[in-house]
Design a protein around this motif. Structure first.
Motif, PDB file in Angstrom:
ATOM      1  N   GLN A 189       0.831  -1.206   0.000  1.00 18.43           N
ATOM      2  CA  GLN A 189       0.000   0.000   0.000  1.00 18.43           C
ATOM      3  C   GLN A 189       0.866   1.257   0.000  1.00 18.43           C
ATOM      4  O   GLN A 189       0.572   2.230  -0.726  1.00 18.43           O
ATOM      5  N   THR A 190       1.905   1.247   0.799  1.00 22.70           N
ATOM      6  CA  THR A 190       2.810   2.398   0.841  1.00 22.70           C
ATOM      7  C   THR A 190       3.510   2.581  -0.496  1.00 22.70           C
ATOM      8  O   THR A 190       3.699   3.716  -0.972  1.00 22.70           O
ATOM      9  N   ALA A 192       2.355   1.744  -3.418  1.00 21.80           N
ATOM     10  CA  ALA A 192       1.398   2.310  -4.374  1.00 21.80           C
ATOM     11  C   ALA A 192       1.235   3.811  -4.151  1.00 21.80           C
ATOM     12  O   ALA A 192       1.170   4.601  -5.114  1.00 21.80           O
ATOM     13  N   THR A 193       1.195   4.220  -2.871  1.00 22.84           N
ATOM     14  CA  THR A 193       1.074   5.649  -2.568  1.00 22.84           C
ATOM     15  C   THR A 193       2.295   6.421  -3.060  1.00 22.84           C
ATOM     16  O   THR A 193       2.175   7.519  -3.626  1.00 22.84           O
ATOM     17  N   ARG A 194       3.463   5.843  -2.855  1.00 25.56           N
ATOM     18  CA  ARG A 194       4.675   6.538  -3.271  1.00 25.56           C
ATOM     19  C   ARG A 194       4.824   6.541  -4.791  1.00 25.56           C
ATOM     20  O   ARG A 194       5.425   7.484  -5.353  1.00 25.56           O
ATOM     21  N   GLU A 195       4.309   5.543  -5.450  1.00 26.52           N
ATOM     22  CA  GLU A 195       4.315   5.568  -6.921  1.00 26.52           C
ATOM     23  C   GLU A 195       3.442   6.712  -7.436  1.00 26.52           C
ATOM     24  O   GLU A 195       3.821   7.421  -8.394  1.00 26.52           O
ATOM     25  N   ASP A 196       2.278   6.905  -6.807  1.00 28.58           N
ATOM     26  CA  ASP A 196       1.415   8.025  -7.195  1.00 28.58           C
ATOM     27  C   ASP A 196       2.112   9.354  -6.928  1.00 28.58           C
ATOM     28  O   ASP A 196       2.035  10.293  -7.748  1.00 28.58           O
ATOM     29  N   SER A 197       2.801   9.427  -5.772  1.00 27.92           N
ATOM     30  CA  SER A 197       3.501  10.675  -5.444  1.00 27.92           C
ATOM     31  C   SER A 197       4.634  10.939  -6.423  1.00 27.92           C
ATOM     32  O   SER A 197       4.858  12.098  -6.839  1.00 27.92           O
ATOM     33  N   LYS A 412      -2.484  13.076   5.655  1.00 29.30           N
ATOM     34  CA  LYS A 412      -3.577  13.597   4.828  1.00 29.30           C
ATOM     35  C   LYS A 412      -3.522  15.121   4.749  1.00 29.30           C
ATOM     36  O   LYS A 412      -3.718  15.708   3.675  1.00 29.30           O
ATOM     37  N   ASP A 415      -0.537  16.160   2.586  1.00 33.02           N
ATOM     38  CA  ASP A 415      -0.804  15.941   1.162  1.00 33.02           C
ATOM     39  C   ASP A 415      -1.752  17.018   0.624  1.00 33.02           C
ATOM     40  O   ASP A 415      -1.552  17.549  -0.491  1.00 33.02           O
ATOM     41  N   GLN A 432       5.040  10.998   5.092  1.00 33.13           N
ATOM     42  CA  GLN A 432       4.971   9.645   4.545  1.00 33.13           C
ATOM     43  C   GLN A 432       5.898   8.691   5.296  1.00 33.13           C
ATOM     44  O   GLN A 432       5.502   7.575   5.660  1.00 33.13           O
TER      45      GLN A 432
END
Length: 468
Positions: A189-190, A192-197, A412, A415, A432
Motif C-alpha cells: 500500500q505504501t 502504491a502511494t509513493r508511486e502516485d507521489s 492527509k 498531502d 509519509q
C-alpha cells in the motif's frame, strides 16, 4: 565402645551382611535460591488452575495453529530424538537393574588334564550355570540401579521440556508469518502511494511547477519502499522455512488449506489471562527443573555406590548338572554334580582409587546441585521477563496505535496542503516516512505482545499436556 578401627569395620560389615544396607546419602531438595514472589507483584497467590495443567489446545484458539502444532508433535525430529532418548535410558536402566538378579544359563564344558607318568584325567559337564553374581550386601548394585532409574526419569522430563519448546516455537513462527503478511500488505500500500507521489512529482517537474529536488526525493522514497518490500519477502520466505523445519512436513500449508484463515495478528486469539501463581509452585512444576532434580538424585545415588566400594565385594559362581569322565555317561543315573565358588574381595590397597572415586562422586553431586539451582534461577528470570512484558506491551501498543492515527491524519493534511501549494514537498515526504515507520511499529509491537503471551505460557510450564 571399641577404639579398634578393624573391629569397627568388622562390626559394620557384619551388620550389613545380616540386614543389607545402602550408603546413599539422604536426599534433601535444595532450597530455591529465588524470591518468594515475582518482581513487581505486590501479592502472590496460588493459581486456581496451574498453567502447566492448561492444554495447548485450550490456550491456542486458532484452528490453523492447532493443526500445525499437531503436525509438529507427530513429525518434529527433535521431539522424536527426545522420545528415543527415553527408550535408550529405559534400556540402560533395565540393564543395570538386571545386575541385581543372578544370570542363569545352560553350559557344557570338557577338560583334559595331563598328569605326567600318572596318566591323564578327562571330565565332561553339562548343566545350569550361575556366573559371578554379586551378593549386594552393601548396596553397590542397588545404588547404581537407582542412579540409572533417575537418569531414565530425567529423560522423561527432558521430552516434556522439548515438547514445551516445540509448541512455543511453532506458535511464534506462525505469528511471525502473520506479521510478515501484514507488513507486506502495508508495504504494498505504501509503495502504491509513493508511486502516485512520484508520478505527480514527475508531472509537476515536467510542467515547471516543482523542482528537480522534489522529483529526486520522491524517487528516493519510492525505491526505499521497493527495497523494504524485497526485504520483507525474503523474511517471509525464511520464516516459512523455519516453520517447515519445526512442523517436519513440507506440505503443511496444503494440510491446513481447508481451515478458516487468520486474517491478521489482531484476530489471532490467545488465552491472555494466565495466572502467574507462586514461584515455589510454578518452578517445581517445570519439566526442565524436574529433569535437573532427577540428575541430582542420580548423582546422589552414585555416592552410595562409591561408598560401597570400600567394603567387601562378594560374588558367587555355581553350577548344577551331570559330570562324567566319558561323554556317553553324562546322562546316566548318579552322574549329577554341584559346584559353588563364592569369592570375597576386600580392598586393602588400591592406590587411592576408591577414595578418588568417592571424591569424584561427591563433586559430581555438588555440580548437580549448582546446575539445579541455576535451572531454578534461569526459570525465575524467564517468568519475570514474560510478566514484565505482559505489564508493559499493552500500553506500548495502545500508544503506538494512537501515534499511527495521528500520523495518518498528519499525512492527509500534508498531502492536501502540498497539492494546494501551501506546504513544501519535504513536509509531505516526512509525513509519509513517519506514517510508514509508525504503522510498521504497530505490527511489530502487536507481534511482540502475542509472542510474549506464548512465552509466558511456556515459562509457566504449559504446553506438554496431552488432549484436554
Amino acid at each position: 565402645m571399641t577404639k579398634n578401627p578393624s573391629a569397627r569395620l568388622s562390626a559394620l560389615a557384619l551388620a550389613a551382611l545380616l540386614t543389607g544396607c545402602s550408603f546413599i546419602p539422604t536426599y534433601e531438595r535444595p532450597a530455591a535460591p529465588v524470591a518468594t514472589q515475582w518482581p513487581g507483584e505486590t501479592t502472590a497467590q496460588a493459581a486456581a488452575q496451574p498453567v502447566a495443567d492448561i492444554p495447548w489446545q485450550s490456550f491456542f484458539a486458532d484452528a490453523r495453529l492447532r493443526a500445525l502444532v499437531e503436525q509438529a508433535l507427530a513429525n518434529n525430529r527433535d521431539l522424536r530424538v527426545a522420545v528415543l532418548n527415553i527408550e535408550q535410558a529405559r534400556a540402560q536402566y533395565r540393564i543395570q537393574r538386571a545386575d541385581r538378579v543372578p544370570t542363569i544359563g545352560v553350559g557344557a564344558s570338557g577338560t583334559r588334564t595331563e598328569l605326567g607318568t600318572a596318566g591323564s584325567t578327562t571330565a565332561y559337564q553339562v548343566g545350569l550355570t550361575l556366573s559371578s553374581w554379586e551378593l549386594d550386601f552393601f548396596g553397590r548394585v542397588a545404588s547404581l540401579s537407582e542412579a540409572a532409574l533417575a537418569q531414565y526419569l530425567a529423560t522423561e522430563e527432558g521430552r516434556k521440556s522439548t515438547q514445551i519448546t516445540l509448541v512455543a516455537s511453532v506458535a511464534n513462527a506462525y505469528l511471525s508469518l502473520l506479521a510478515d503478511e501484514e507488513l507486506l500488505e502495508l508495504t504494498r500500500q505504501t509503495l502504491a502511494t509513493r508511486e502516485d507521489s512520484a508520478k505527480l512529482s514527475k508531472l509537476r517537474f515536467d510542467n515547471g511547477v516543482a523542482s528537480e529536488l522534489d522529483l529526486r526525493q520522491a524517487q528516493s522514497l519510492l525505491e526505499a519502499a521497493r527495497a523494504t518490500l524485497a526485504q520483507l519477502q525474503r523474511q517471509r520466505a525464511q520464516d516459512q522455512n523455519q516453520l517447515t523445519l519445526l512442523v517436519g512436513q513440507p506440505d503443511w500449508s496444503q494440510r491446513i488449506a481447508d481451515l478458516p484463515p487468520t486474517k491478521s495478528l489482531e484476530s489471532a486469539v490467545l488465552m491472555t489471562e494466565l495466572p502467574a501463581g507462586l514461584p515455589s509452585d510454578v518452578l517445581t512444576a517445570r519439566p526442565d527443573i524436574r529433569q535437573a532434580e532427577q540428575q541430582l538424585r542420580s548423582a546422589n545415588a552414585n555416592i552410595g555406590a562409591a561408598r560401597a566400594a570400600f567394603f567387601p565385594r562378594i560374588t558367587l559362581t555355581a553350577g548344577f548338572g551331570t559330570v562324567s569322565s566319558q561323554l556317553s555317561g553324562l546322562f546316566e543315573s548318579g552322574s549329577w554334580g554341584f559346584s559353588a565358588a563364592p569369592q570375597l574381595l576386600l580392598p586393602i590397597f588400591d592406590g587411592g582409587r576408591n577414595q578418588a572415586g568417592l571424591d569424584s562422586a561427591k563433586v559430581q553431586r555438588d555440580i548437580a546441585v549448582a546446575q539445579y539451582e541455576k535451572a531454578i534461577q534461569t526459570a525465575f528470570r524467564e517468568v519475570a521477563d514474560a510478566l514484565a512484558g505482559r505489564a508493559t506491551l499493552g500500553e506500548e501498543l495502545r500508544a503506538q496505535q494512537a501515534q499511527a492515527e495521528a500520523e495518518a491524519a498528519r499525512f492527509k493534511l500534508s498531502d492536501l496542503r502540498y497539492r494546494n501549494g501551501v506546504a513544501s514537498y519535504l513536509d509531505l515526504l516526512d509525513a509519509q516516512r513517519s506514517l510508514f515507520t509508525t504503522q510498521q511499529a504497530v505490527v511489530q509491537t502487536r507481534l511482540a505482545q502475542l509472542q510474549n503471551q506464548v512465552t509466558l505460557y511456556k515459562t509457566l510450564g504449559g504446553g506438554w499436556t496431552g488432549q484436554p
